[in-house]
Scaffold this motif. Structure first.
Motif, PDB file in Angstrom:
ATOM      1  N   HIS A  84     -34.608   4.405 -23.408  1.00 28.17           N
ATOM      2  CA  HIS A  84     -35.736   5.627 -23.370  1.00 28.17           C
ATOM      3  C   HIS A  84     -36.239   5.557 -21.897  1.00 28.17           C
ATOM      4  O   HIS A  84     -36.351   6.911 -21.128  1.00 28.17           O
ATOM      5  N   LEU A  85     -36.390   4.592 -21.319  1.00 29.19           N
ATOM      6  CA  LEU A  85     -37.168   4.516 -19.819  1.00 29.19           C
ATOM      7  C   LEU A  85     -35.978   5.028 -18.835  1.00 29.19           C
ATOM      8  O   LEU A  85     -36.417   5.542 -17.991  1.00 29.19           O
ATOM      9  N   TYR A  86     -34.894   4.337 -19.110  1.00 25.86           N
ATOM     10  CA  TYR A  86     -33.468   4.773 -17.993  1.00 25.86           C
ATOM     11  C   TYR A  86     -33.357   5.993 -18.111  1.00 25.86           C
ATOM     12  O   TYR A  86     -33.291   6.855 -16.942  1.00 25.86           O
ATOM     13  N   ASN A  87     -33.198   6.883 -19.304  1.00 29.16           N
ATOM     14  CA  ASN A  87     -33.118   8.191 -19.292  1.00 29.16           C
ATOM     15  C   ASN A  87     -34.188   9.099 -18.810  1.00 29.16           C
ATOM     16  O   ASN A  87     -33.847   9.981 -18.125  1.00 29.16           O
ATOM     17  N   LEU A 144     -45.077   5.249 -24.247  1.00 26.14           N
ATOM     18  CA  LEU A 144     -45.001   3.975 -23.761  1.00 26.14           C
ATOM     19  C   LEU A 144     -44.202   4.184 -22.422  1.00 26.14           C
ATOM     20  O   LEU A 144     -44.728   3.618 -21.463  1.00 26.14           O
ATOM     21  N   VAL A 145     -43.349   4.866 -22.456  1.00 26.74           N
ATOM     22  CA  VAL A 145     -42.555   5.200 -21.209  1.00 26.74           C
ATOM     23  C   VAL A 145     -43.251   5.967 -20.191  1.00 26.74           C
ATOM     24  O   VAL A 145     -43.191   5.401 -18.989  1.00 26.74           O
ATOM     25  N   GLU A 146     -44.048   6.888 -20.455  1.00 25.72           N
ATOM     26  CA  GLU A 146     -45.044   7.474 -19.528  1.00 25.72           C
ATOM     27  C   GLU A 146     -45.954   6.676 -18.954  1.00 25.72           C
ATOM     28  O   GLU A 146     -46.188   6.622 -17.826  1.00 25.72           O
ATOM     29  N   ILE A 147     -46.365   5.482 -19.866  1.00 25.37           N
ATOM     30  CA  ILE A 147     -47.592   4.444 -19.201  1.00 25.37           C
ATOM     31  C   ILE A 147     -46.649   3.701 -18.153  1.00 25.37           C
ATOM     32  O   ILE A 147     -47.294   3.594 -17.188  1.00 25.37           O
ATOM     33  N   ILE A 148     -45.448   3.286 -18.734  1.00 24.98           N
ATOM     34  CA  ILE A 148     -44.895   2.589 -17.635  1.00 24.98           C
ATOM     35  C   ILE A 148     -44.379   3.238 -16.126  1.00 24.98           C
ATOM     36  O   ILE A 148     -44.678   2.736 -14.971  1.00 24.98           O
ATOM     37  N   ILE A 149     -44.170   4.444 -16.409  1.00 22.52           N
ATOM     38  CA  ILE A 149     -43.847   5.245 -15.232  1.00 22.52           C
ATOM     39  C   ILE A 149     -45.121   5.327 -14.273  1.00 22.52           C
ATOM     40  O   ILE A 149     -45.154   5.573 -13.136  1.00 22.52           O
ATOM     41  N   ASN A 150     -46.151   5.615 -15.021  1.00 24.39           N
ATOM     42  CA  ASN A 150     -47.679   6.113 -14.357  1.00 24.39           C
ATOM     43  C   ASN A 150     -47.943   4.675 -13.563  1.00 24.39           C
ATOM     44  O   ASN A 150     -48.289   4.744 -12.567  1.00 24.39           O
ATOM     45  N   GLU A 151     -47.618   3.475 -14.214  1.00 27.00           N
ATOM     46  CA  GLU A 151     -47.759   2.268 -13.745  1.00 27.00           C
ATOM     47  C   GLU A 151     -47.171   1.868 -12.245  1.00 27.00           C
ATOM     48  O   GLU A 151     -47.396   1.327 -11.551  1.00 27.00           O
ATOM     49  N   ILE A 152     -45.850   2.328 -12.587  1.00 26.67           N
ATOM     50  CA  ILE A 152     -44.952   2.432 -11.131  1.00 26.67           C
ATOM     51  C   ILE A 152     -45.421   3.184 -10.224  1.00 26.67           C
ATOM     52  O   ILE A 152     -45.385   2.775  -9.059  1.00 26.67           O
ATOM     53  N   LYS A 153     -45.859   4.383 -10.504  1.00 24.73           N
ATOM     54  CA  LYS A 153     -46.323   5.215  -9.259  1.00 24.73           C
ATOM     55  C   LYS A 153     -47.764   4.740  -8.905  1.00 24.73           C
ATOM     56  O   LYS A 153     -47.958   4.590  -7.677  1.00 24.73           O
ATOM     57  N   GLY A 180     -32.648  -5.352 -19.844  1.00 19.70           N
ATOM     58  CA  GLY A 180     -32.781  -4.633 -21.273  1.00 19.70           C
ATOM     59  C   GLY A 180     -32.402  -3.211 -21.330  1.00 19.70           C
ATOM     60  O   GLY A 180     -32.838  -2.403 -21.872  1.00 19.70           O
ATOM     61  N   GLN A 181     -31.827  -2.776 -20.054  1.00 25.93           N
ATOM     62  CA  GLN A 181     -31.587  -1.538 -19.845  1.00 25.93           C
ATOM     63  C   GLN A 181     -30.991  -0.660 -21.178  1.00 25.93           C
ATOM     64  O   GLN A 181     -31.065   0.404 -21.384  1.00 25.93           O
TER      65      GLN A 181
END
Length: 372
Positions: free
Chosen positions: A16-19, A179-188, A8-9
């Motif tokens: 937004h997440l990709y960018n 939401l994107v910030e939350i996803i990135i934090n969870e990735i980290k 779903g890129q």
């Protein structure tokens, strides 16, 4: 460096997440995904095998057949599970689900069953799972009549249409960049959480949101005034609204000049918000800018000389050209996620007034350089 793939890129949240991941090239490598991969096991397996993290966002939100939505969403999750198994992947898989899991409808069931299928794979194969249960998401570039009522209202109010409220209930909301910030934090953090309830950052009645958007239309779209912005929700809503404006046909906006024997007076910007106002001269042939912002609100006003202002949404090739002449002073506002510049194309110095809603902070500049 983690290799991140996003199913779903090219969707609303996915783009937004990709960018945003692209702003941190030292931390993340983006593995491109195309929706056709779901129809080709070999290509899907090649994609999966490359990824340390897969964020599964691909899903269907609306269709005339709820059964079709259910079958599509469950089917996409199962295809991903099958590929993870075939490739022996140990990836950290994140899946977006919805608070509609609580409701007795086929869409909610499809999201819950997809999340559970990936959780089962993780448990049985030593992978990691983060099951994001997400409230209503809004933000720039959402698809009207599909992603959210806010996307629909913004589109209507910038295209001469009148929104209607079908159900004036309270809605739990989160801005897409939050939401994107939350996803990135969870990735980290890299931890498994089969159920992760994402907290809303605002709860609003539909009528409250529409009242704000109507205010933006009257003051900003029709009158050029930057409205009062009281909190982060209103800031995010205003930037969302601006993203739906048809820039090709709305800009440049000519100022009203008040002339008499002394000369001319022009009001450059009327504010319900503070910010920083700057003045520049630019010599012939010089270009300023070639950068973009993800949150800032900015206005370029040409008051003397000839200028070419160019805008390009960062993940597209289309360049918007606006020609401004100080003999008819005008302005162009810069939308978020559009790289922009201004060039002196005349034979004299170019005089420009720049306004931005926040003073420059080099430690949090929100300025990313990219050629238009």
């Amino acid at each position: 460096m983690k290799k991140i793939g996003i199913t779903g890129q090219n969707g609303f949240v996915g783009r937004h997440l990709y960018n945003t991941l692209g702003l941190f090239p030292e931390d993340f490598q983006r593995i491109d995904f195309q929706k056709e991969y779901f129809e080709d096991e070999q290509k899907l397996d090649q994609f999966v095998a490359q990824c340390d993290v897969i964020v599964h966002l691909a899903a269907m939100n609306r269709h005339e057949s709820e059964q079709f939505i259910y079958e599509t969403n469950v089917g996409l999750a199962q295809k991903l599970v099958d590929s993870l198994s075939r490739t022996g992947s140990k990836a950290h898989v994140m899946i977006s689900s919805s608070t509609q899991e609580e409701r007795d409808n086929l869409y909610g069931r499809s999201k819950k069953e997809g999340r559970q299928a990936l959780a089962n794979w993780a448990n049985e194969n030593g992978g990691k799972i983060t099951g994001l249960i997400i409230p209503n998401v809004f933000g720039a570039f959402g698809k009207p009549f599909y992603n959210s009522f806010i996307a629909t209202f913004c589109h209507q109010l910038t295209h001469g249409e009148t929104p209607n409220i079908a159900n004036d209930g309270e809605v739990k909301l989160i801005y897409v960049q939050e939401l994107v910030e939350i996803i990135i934090n969870e990735i980290k953090e890299d931890n498994s959480k089969a159920e992760y309830f994402v907290e809303p950052t605002a709860t609003k009645k539909v009528s409250e949101v529409l009242a704000l958007l109507n205010d933006y239309k009257t003051k900003y779209f029709d009158g050029g005034e930057i409205p009062v912005i009281n909190d982060s929700f209103e800031h995010n809503l205003f930037n969302t609204y601006r993203s739906y404006i048809d820039y090709k046909n709305h800009y440049p906006v000519k100022f009203t000049q008040h002339t008499d024997t002394r000369g001319a007076f022009v009001e450059v910007i009327r504010l319900g918000i503070g910010g920083q106002c700057s003045f520049s001269t630019t010599v012939q042939g010089i270009t300023r800018g070639n950068h973009y912002h993800t949150r800032k609100i900015e206005r370029f006003a040409v008051i003397k000389g000839k200028a070419l202002i160019q805008l390009r949404k960062i993940d597209t090739d289309e360049v918007l050209d606006f020609y401004l002449d100080g003999t008819e002073p005008a302005y162009v506002d810069m939308p978020i996620w559009y790289t922009h510049n201004i060039k002196n194309i005349g034979e004299e110095d170019l005089y420009t007034i720049f306004w931005i809603n926040e003073a420059f902070n080099p430690e949090n500049a929100d300025t990313y350089f990219l050629e238009v």
